[in-house]
Enzyme design. Structure first.
Site, PDB file in Angstrom:
ATOM      1  N   GLU A   1      15.227  38.699  24.594  1.00 41.13           N
ATOM      2  CA  GLU A   1      14.875  39.906  23.762  1.00 41.13           C
ATOM      3  C   GLU A   1      15.182  40.122  22.286  1.00 41.13           C
ATOM      4  O   GLU A   1      15.828  41.101  21.866  1.00 41.13           O
ATOM      5  CB  GLU A   1      15.054  41.404  24.567  1.00 41.13           C
ATOM      6  CG  GLU A   1      14.799  41.428  26.024  1.00 41.13           C
ATOM      7  CD  GLU A   1      15.401  42.650  26.578  1.00 41.13           C
ATOM      8  OE1 GLU A   1      16.589  43.210  26.004  1.00 41.13           O
ATOM      9  OE2 GLU A   1      14.988  42.682  27.826  1.00 41.13           O
ATOM     10  N   PRO A   2      14.777  39.145  21.436  1.00 41.54           N
ATOM     11  CA  PRO A   2      15.032  39.071  19.992  1.00 41.54           C
ATOM     12  C   PRO A   2      14.123  40.349  19.413  1.00 41.54           C
ATOM     13  O   PRO A   2      13.065  40.422  19.615  1.00 41.54           O
ATOM     14  CB  PRO A   2      14.360  37.632  19.511  1.00 41.54           C
ATOM     15  CG  PRO A   2      13.335  37.363  20.505  1.00 41.54           C
ATOM     16  CD  PRO A   2      13.721  37.909  21.785  1.00 41.54           C
TER      17      PRO A   2
ATOM     18  N   ARG B   1      15.781  41.894  15.794  1.00 50.41           N
ATOM     19  CA  ARG B   1      16.227  41.749  14.420  1.00 50.41           C
ATOM     20  C   ARG B   1      16.165  40.418  13.927  1.00 50.41           C
ATOM     21  O   ARG B   1      15.565  40.138  12.635  1.00 50.41           O
ATOM     22  CB  ARG B   1      17.892  42.064  14.075  1.00 50.41           C
ATOM     23  CG  ARG B   1      18.550  42.218  12.917  1.00 50.41           C
ATOM     24  CD  ARG B   1      19.898  42.189  12.924  1.00 50.41           C
ATOM     25  NE  ARG B   1      20.535  42.967  13.699  1.00 50.41           N
ATOM     26  CZ  ARG B   1      20.970  44.194  13.327  1.00 50.41           C
ATOM     27  NH1 ARG B   1      20.886  44.418  12.004  1.00 50.41           N
ATOM     28  NH2 ARG B   1      21.590  45.076  14.284  1.00 50.41           N
TER      29      ARG B   1
ATOM     30  N   CYS C   1      21.329  64.214  -1.427  1.00 47.59           N
ATOM     31  CA  CYS C   1      22.330  65.065  -2.071  1.00 47.59           C
ATOM     32  C   CYS C   1      23.784  64.715  -1.071  1.00 47.59           C
ATOM     33  O   CYS C   1      24.362  65.488  -0.338  1.00 47.59           O
ATOM     34  CB  CYS C   1      22.006  66.471  -1.864  1.00 47.59           C
ATOM     35  SG  CYS C   1      23.076  67.794  -2.636  1.00 47.59           S
TER      36      CYS C   1
ATOM     37  N   TYR D   1      15.659  47.942  11.811  1.00 50.03           N
ATOM     38  CA  TYR D   1      16.529  49.343  11.940  1.00 50.03           C
ATOM     39  C   TYR D   1      16.542  50.021  10.732  1.00 50.03           C
ATOM     40  O   TYR D   1      17.869  50.575  10.225  1.00 50.03           O
ATOM     41  CB  TYR D   1      18.028  48.907  12.418  1.00 50.03           C
ATOM     42  CG  TYR D   1      18.123  48.376  13.707  1.00 50.03           C
ATOM     43  CD1 TYR D   1      17.853  48.849  15.077  1.00 50.03           C
ATOM     44  CD2 TYR D   1      17.943  46.527  13.866  1.00 50.03           C
ATOM     45  CE1 TYR D   1      17.584  48.177  16.060  1.00 50.03           C
ATOM     46  CE2 TYR D   1      17.893  46.287  15.117  1.00 50.03           C
ATOM     47  CZ  TYR D   1      17.754  46.828  16.101  1.00 50.03           C
ATOM     48  OH  TYR D   1      17.605  46.339  17.501  1.00 50.03           O
TER      49      TYR D   1
ATOM     50  N   ARG E   1      21.672  52.289   7.178  1.00 56.96           N
ATOM     51  CA  ARG E   1      22.573  51.395   7.819  1.00 56.96           C
ATOM     52  C   ARG E   1      23.855  51.250   6.675  1.00 56.96           C
ATOM     53  O   ARG E   1      25.013  51.182   7.190  1.00 56.96           O
ATOM     54  CB  ARG E   1      22.134  49.967   7.864  1.00 56.96           C
ATOM     55  CG  ARG E   1      20.851  49.944   8.814  1.00 56.96           C
ATOM     56  CD  ARG E   1      20.404  48.398   9.097  1.00 56.96           C
ATOM     57  NE  ARG E   1      21.451  47.588  10.024  1.00 56.96           N
ATOM     58  CZ  ARG E   1      22.121  46.780   9.356  1.00 56.96           C
ATOM     59  NH1 ARG E   1      21.903  46.409   7.845  1.00 56.96           N
ATOM     60  NH2 ARG E   1      23.029  46.150  10.015  1.00 56.96           N
TER      61      ARG E   1
END
Length: 478
Positions: A341-342, A344, A407, A437, A376
């Site tokens: 399940e690749p 990224r 802010c 992501y 991230r």
């Protein structure tokens, strides 16, 4: 509102804005072009001919963190055949630019490395109906982990038998919807889900294919938030405690469930291939023990994803699908059907985030995005690189911190980066390896609309996710 359309001609100069002017001296370009913006239901963007250019290897720009076809031409970054000033003038900033050919090539690297395995793209990294269409065309399957991702899979036309549904807390409604759709497989993450899926399958009068997610007890060397194979994680059922074996017994006792395999996923951003090998060894041993205890042939092992990518240039080359295949072939027997399940590792390097500089204040270079479109760095301390993408400069480098417009002091995109000292408002900053992501984890913090995703391929640039508007946000309020 219709998506903007970018057209190119060879007989006029740029007229839209000063920031979109060609970055080559007068008369030195072999063609002149005009950029215009039309909010019409018209064909997508098409690019005309451009002077031949070199790849950005000598600029310390082209590295494993950039799309394979990224180039430096006439003083600015070019993505998929389009100058970044063209893309920014047409689609606005911030904007994610995804090289579709690169995406397709990385998918092909996985299917080539694992010709006899099932390759499921990890949709949580980034998903859109257009992406689902690419996967369907390329012969990949898809894993989803929410009702929303399931809806995108359906909108994109993925056949239900090629979809796997993950998640540690699927709702009853999500389970019933997936079963009713005819989903290929549900991954069971708890005893409660064994009962819920069995009940939904009985209600539909079918026998639902399932896998049991197992904790193999492998603590991969990665960020604590990304490690999912150890005993302390919320995911899966423990092999060591006997939970996983008990879950298998309960599945086999349910006439409405069909156990088609075992599943594990040890985490994300993993560079040590030995961790994958250790997990595979433990899962193969557990699979054989299950087959021996119950006298059944399971024969399917889904080892998840997690292969790492680098976000900074100059780092040691990331492991490849082919290298992972060598490790797993040495462990997984030929009679076991392998699935991976690749996510990224496919989409992250294909995409570049473009921002426009708004203010320069000392070492702080403020851009028109930030932690709402890339959480991230603030969430995990993730490091990125950046370049001045819209022009060249002979100015001496200076140390900058690229910050967003939100802010919050922690709204930092790149903390400490050498950029030309004359960076000024209106310049474009490009941050590579922005495909995973980021848009999928984006928020509306400070009520900031989320950026679009623009795909570039074969001289065509088109939005595959449109820019969110303030009107979109206001529709949610009652």
């Amino acid at each position: 509102m219709a998506s903007p359309v970018l057209t190119r001609s060879q007989t006029h100069s740029f007229t839209d804005s000063e920031s979109a002017r060609p970055r080559c001296p007068a008369g030195s370009c072999s063609t002149e072009v005009r950029l215009s913006i039309h909010f019409l239901d018209a064909p997508p963007v098409r690019a005309g001919s451009k002077p031949s250019v070199g790849v950005m290897g000598s600029n310390k720009v082209m590295d494993q963190v950039w799309p394979l076809r990224a180039q430096w031409a006439d003083g600015e970054l070019r993505l998929g055949g389009f100058d970044v000033t063209q893309l920014a003038a047409t689609f606005g900033t911030p904007v994610y630019v995804l090289d579709e050919d690169d995406f397709r090539a990385r998918c092909a690297a996985w299917t080539t490395a694992f010709p006899d395995a099932d390759v499921h793209y990890g949709g949580k990294a980034f998903l859109a109906p257009a992406v689902v269409g690419w996967l369907r065309e390329l012969g990949l399957s898809l894993d989803v982990c929410s009702g929303g991702e399931l809806a995108v899979a359906q909108r994109g036309g993925m056949p239900p038998e090629r979809v796997v549904f993950h998640g540690n807390n699927k709702s009853v409604a999500e389970i019933e919807r997936a079963v009713g759709w005819g989903i290929g497989c549900l991954v069971l993450d708890s005893f409660d889900e064994v009962e819920r899926v069995a009940r939904a399958a009985r209600g539909c009068g079918i026998r639902q294919a399932v896998m049991v997610r197992v904790k193999p007890g492998v603590d991969a060397a990665t960020h604590a938030a990304w490690a999912t194979g150890g005993e302390g994680t919320k995911f899966g059922l423990s092999m060591a405690s006997g939970e996983a074996a008990e879950a298998v017994r309960r599945v086999l006792a349910e006439p409405s469930l069909e156990l088609v395999g075992l599943h594990s996923h040890i985490g994300s951003q993993i560079f040590d291939l030995g961790s994958f090998g250790t997990a595979a060894e433990r899962m193969v041993a557990f699979l054989r023990a299950v087959e021996h205890e119950h006298g059944v042939a399971i024969g399917r092992l889904d080892l998840g994803g997690g292969l790492g990518v680098h976000y900074l240039p100059g780092e040691k080359e990331a492991p490849t699908p082919a290298q992972l295949a060598e490790v797993l072939r040495a462990v997984v027997p030929e009679d076991v059907q392998l699935a991976l399940e690749p996510g990224r590792s496919i989409v992250a390097p294909t995409t570049v985030a473009l921002y426009q500089v708004g203010t320069v204040k000392g070492r702080y270079l403020s851009v028109d995005g930030g932690m709402s479109d890339n959480p991230r760095p603030a969430t995990y301390g993730s490091a990125y690189t950046a370049v001045l993408a819209s022009r060249t400069s002979d100015a001496l480098p200076a140390d900058f911190t690229v910050v967003g417009k939100h802010c919050e002091t922690g709204d930092i995109l790149v903390d400490g980066i050498d950029l030309p000292g004359d960076v000024r408002p209106g310049d474009l900053i490009a941050i590579p390896c922005s495909g995973a992501y980021q848009r999928s984890a984006a928020s509306n913090y400070n009520q900031v609309p989320r950026p679009p995703v623009v795909s570039v391929r074969d001289g065509v640039a088109r939005e595959i996710v449109r820019r969110e508007t303030e009107e979109d946000l206001l529709r949610l309020f009652v």
